[in-house]
Design an enzyme around this catalytic site. Structure first.
Site, PDB file in Angstrom:
ATOM      1  CB  CYS B  80      20.871  62.059  34.055  1.00 45.32           C
ATOM      2  SG  CYS B  80      19.859  60.601  33.995  1.00 45.32           S
ATOM      3  CG  HIS B 176      20.623  64.364  29.894  1.00 48.98           C
ATOM      4  ND1 HIS B 176      21.777  63.708  29.910  1.00 48.98           N
ATOM      5  CD2 HIS B 176      19.836  63.586  30.331  1.00 48.98           C
ATOM      6  CE1 HIS B 176      21.788  62.534  30.537  1.00 48.98           C
ATOM      7  NE2 HIS B 176      20.448  62.309  30.796  1.00 48.98           N
ATOM      8  CD  GLU B 178      23.924  66.638  28.837  1.00 50.11           C
ATOM      9  OE1 GLU B 178      23.498  67.389  29.540  1.00 50.11           O
ATOM     10  OE2 GLU B 178      23.970  65.405  28.917  1.00 50.11           O
TER      11      GLU B 178
END
Lengths: 250, 199
Positions: B80, B176, B178
């Site tokens: 990002c 993202h 994660e």
């Protein structure tokens, strides 16, 4: 295509989940990180923790809870309830929250929305609005719904967006707790007025309600608590139900 | 030896999830608050938290050496904002970007911004191998618009948005990983394998 989101919300008090969540496969039913992980496994798109205690001490406890959760949760976590300063927001983000929701403080000091958006990015600033029908419109309440303001909910949502909010978490106080369905009219009015995402909250009693609010309004997400907590439905069942009816879900 | 990842801590935001996710994928992670620590890295992760200018301010002391490392092939993952700062500049900020990727970061042209939630990524890149669901988590108002051939994945959101980039041994994701549950974990495991081969 962007999927509509299903978001379970957990009320947390002094580090424990308050409304008794019942999962047969979990030992410690009150542990927020364990419950959040279980919801991720079921397919939840996001988790919301609402801190319903007020003391400074319990706020520290909450940060530990968030930290433990972030290390095992791999979907976004929003933390709300009682965050009043930029510093407290920073602490929540550093502890592991991906977004923070601001409610009372945003009404009292709207500039905090802009400051937080500038420091941390709009995408992690959620403005939570508690609204109650008042004649032809809806009035904004603060302090957990105890205090009426002079603000009109639709106008306040638009203003929050201008100030830099990245998302609106909209709770209908009329619908909340009734299990009669989301407030379609309120949700429509707000989601039509703003161009940031709106999360509908309050009133969910069954899967049809989720379908209704996601298909009849421009809300991008539905928040629910009890239908998931008491094992009435899993998040996966909600997703299957929506998919069969043509709502895009993950 | 396990891959050692140096991860930049810009001073704000959730780093727990990305650190833990990389550890779950078999990497050792060192979180770096003094950015000079990045210069010894065999693999760099630039996480996706914060705003454009504030992030670049932190990287200011090492910007040239960092770009040299990426050019010479040090494996890197920018997530990002950690990807966006690799461009030459952004409509979000005033600071010049690192300029490792040519092109700029522009505001999303969409009816609803931020683009928030789960959307599918179309990509045949090796990092997508074994990914069961193409849905990844997004939360952004700006996106990279490169002037060179570095796009290896795209996402439909009011048009086609480039969301996965690769140049040299650097990957950039607009999503993202994660925060993308099982799909994100597979993606990160693939990245760790890739970095182990290329370090």
């Amino acid at each position: 295509m962007l999927a509509k989101r299903i978001i379970p919300c957990l009320d947390v008090k002094e580090g424990k989940v308050v409304k008794g969540v019942k999962f047969l496969n979990l030992q410690d039913v009150g542990d927020p990180p364990a419950l959040a992980s279980e919801y991720e496994r079921q397919g939840a798109d996001e988790i919301v923790f609402l801190d319903i205690t007020a003391s400074a001490e319990s706020r520290k406890t909450m940060l530990h809870v968030v930290e433990r959760t972030a290390e095992r949760l791999f979907v976004p976590l929003t933390v709300g309830g009682g965050i009043r300063t930029r510093e407290e927001m920073r602490n929540a983000l550093n502890a592991g929250a991906d977004k923070v929701s601001l409610n009372t403080v945003a009404v009292q000091q709207p500039h905090i929305i802009s400051e937080c958006a500038e420091d941390f990015g709009s995408q992690c600033v959620v403005v939570a609005i508690d609204a109650k029908r008042d004649g032809d419109s809806w009035r904004v309440y603060t302090h957990g719904g105890r205090k009426a303001t002079d603000l009109d909910a639709v106008k306040w949502a638009t203003r929050a967006q201008e100030l830099g909010a990245g998302e609106i978490l909209l709770t209908s106080m009329d619908a909340d707790g009734t299990k009669d369905g989301y407030d379609i009219e309120l949700t429509s009015s707000v989601a039509d007025a703003v161009t940031i995402p709106v999360i509908a909250s309050g009133g969910c009693g069954n899967l049809e309600h989720i379908y209704e609010v996601l298909s009849r309004t421009k809300a991008e997400a539905a928040l629910a608590a009890s239908i998931f907590h008491y094992g009435q439905h899993t998040v996966q069942e909600a997703k299957d139900y929506l998919r069969q009816r043509g709502v895009p879900v993950r | 030896m396990a891959l050692k990842v140096h991860m930049a801590d810009y001073g704000v935001g959730n780093l727990h999830s990305i650190r833990k996710a990389l550890e779950n994928c078999g990497a050792k992670v060192e979180v770096v608050t003094d950015m000079r620590g990045l210069l010894e890295a065999e693999c760099i992760v630039l996480p996706g938290v914060g705003a454009f200018d504030k992030t670049l301010e932190r990287l200011q002391p090492v910007r040239e050496q960092l770009v040299d490392m990426l050019r010479s092939g040090t494996p890197c993952l920018g997530i990002c904002i950690g990807m966006q700062i690799l461009f030459e500049g952004s409509e979000e900020g005033k600071e010049p970007g690192l300029g490792f990727l040519s092109g700029r970061v522009v505001r999303l042209k969409a009816e609803r911004v931020p683009h928030m939630g789960w959307n599918s990524v179309q990509s045949n890149d090796r990092l997508m191998r074994g990914v069961q669901s193409p849905y990844f988590y997004f939360a952004h108002s700006f996106h990279g618009s490169p002037r060179e051939d570095v796009v290896v994945g795209t996402t439909d959101y009011f048009g086609r948005v480039p969301t996965l980039f690769k140049k040299s041994n650097t990957y950039g994701t607009q999503f993202h990983p994660e925060k993308s549950s099982a799909s994100g974990m597979t993606f990160l495991r693939n990245f760790v394998r890739f970095a182990e081969e290329e370090r």
